[in-house]
Design a protein around this motif. Structure first.
Motif, PDB file in Angstrom:
ATOM      1  N   LYS A  84      41.111  45.759  36.478  1.00  0.00           N
ATOM      2  CA  LYS A  84      41.567  47.145  36.444  1.00  0.00           C
ATOM      3  C   LYS A  84      40.429  48.099  36.776  1.00  0.00           C
ATOM      4  N   VAL A  85      39.264  47.840  36.200  1.00  0.00           N
ATOM      5  CA  VAL A  85      38.113  48.701  36.462  1.00  0.00           C
ATOM      6  C   VAL A  85      37.712  48.611  37.920  1.00  0.00           C
ATOM      7  N   LYS A  86      37.767  47.414  38.475  1.00  0.00           N
ATOM      8  CA  LYS A  86      37.386  47.204  39.866  1.00  0.00           C
ATOM      9  C   LYS A  86      38.339  47.954  40.807  1.00  0.00           C
ATOM     10  N   LYS A 115      41.931  35.908  24.933  1.00  0.00           N
ATOM     11  CA  LYS A 115      40.852  36.893  25.015  1.00  0.00           C
ATOM     12  C   LYS A 115      40.195  36.871  26.385  1.00  0.00           C
ATOM     13  N   GLU A 116      39.999  35.681  26.941  1.00  0.00           N
ATOM     14  CA  GLU A 116      39.406  35.559  28.271  1.00  0.00           C
ATOM     15  C   GLU A 116      40.309  36.204  29.322  1.00  0.00           C
ATOM     16  N   LYS A 117      41.623  35.988  29.218  1.00  0.00           N
ATOM     17  CA  LYS A 117      42.561  36.581  30.171  1.00  0.00           C
ATOM     18  C   LYS A 117      42.519  38.101  30.079  1.00  0.00           C
ATOM     19  N   GLN A 118      42.458  38.631  28.856  1.00  0.00           N
ATOM     20  CA  GLN A 118      42.407  40.076  28.678  1.00  0.00           C
ATOM     21  C   GLN A 118      41.133  40.653  29.284  1.00  0.00           C
ATOM     22  N   LYS A 119      40.006  39.953  29.114  1.00  0.00           N
ATOM     23  CA  LYS A 119      38.743  40.420  29.697  1.00  0.00           C
ATOM     24  C   LYS A 119      38.840  40.454  31.219  1.00  0.00           C
ATOM     25  N   LYS A 120      39.425  39.413  31.811  1.00  0.00           N
ATOM     26  CA  LYS A 120      39.564  39.359  33.259  1.00  0.00           C
ATOM     27  C   LYS A 120      40.449  40.497  33.767  1.00  0.00           C
ATOM     28  N   LEU A 121      41.553  40.761  33.043  1.00  0.00           N
ATOM     29  CA  LEU A 121      42.445  41.838  33.446  1.00  0.00           C
ATOM     30  C   LEU A 121      41.742  43.195  33.372  1.00  0.00           C
ATOM     31  N   LYS A 122      40.958  43.410  32.326  1.00  0.00           N
ATOM     32  CA  LYS A 122      40.234  44.672  32.202  1.00  0.00           C
ATOM     33  C   LYS A 122      39.232  44.833  33.339  1.00  0.00           C
ATOM     34  N   GLU A 123      38.537  43.750  33.690  1.00  0.00           N
ATOM     35  CA  GLU A 123      37.570  43.801  34.782  1.00  0.00           C
ATOM     36  C   GLU A 123      38.263  44.130  36.100  1.00  0.00           C
TER      37      GLU A 123
END
Length: 74
Positions: free
Chosen positions: A47-49, A37-45
């Motif tokens: 992508k948005v960046k 879940k932490e890895k997915q959150k980092k990837l989403k952040e």
């Protein structure tokens, strides 16, 4: 004579389940889930960046900016 028990019947109350103790396998599994879940959150952040600055792929047909000289073709 009409009955008083019209409509849905309420289900009987179930006894509460006792919290079972977690063994080592359950603890390891939950830790893996948290890491994913932490890895997915980092990837989403990320992508948005990246997408916020500029689009990665600009699609479409690119037109040539060269002008053709009529006198040069003769």
């Amino acid at each position: 004579m009409s009955s008083l028990n019209v409509g849905k019947k309420k289900p009987l109350k179930q006894p509460k389940k006792q919290a079972k103790e977690m063994d080592e396998g359950d603890k390891v599994f939950k830790q893996k889930l948290l890491k994913q879940k932490e890895k997915q959150k980092k990837l989403k952040e990320l992508k948005v960046k990246v997408m916020g600055n500029s689009p990665l792929a600009t699609g479409g047909i690119k037109k040539s900016s060269k002008k053709i000289c009529i006198f040069c073709l003769r």
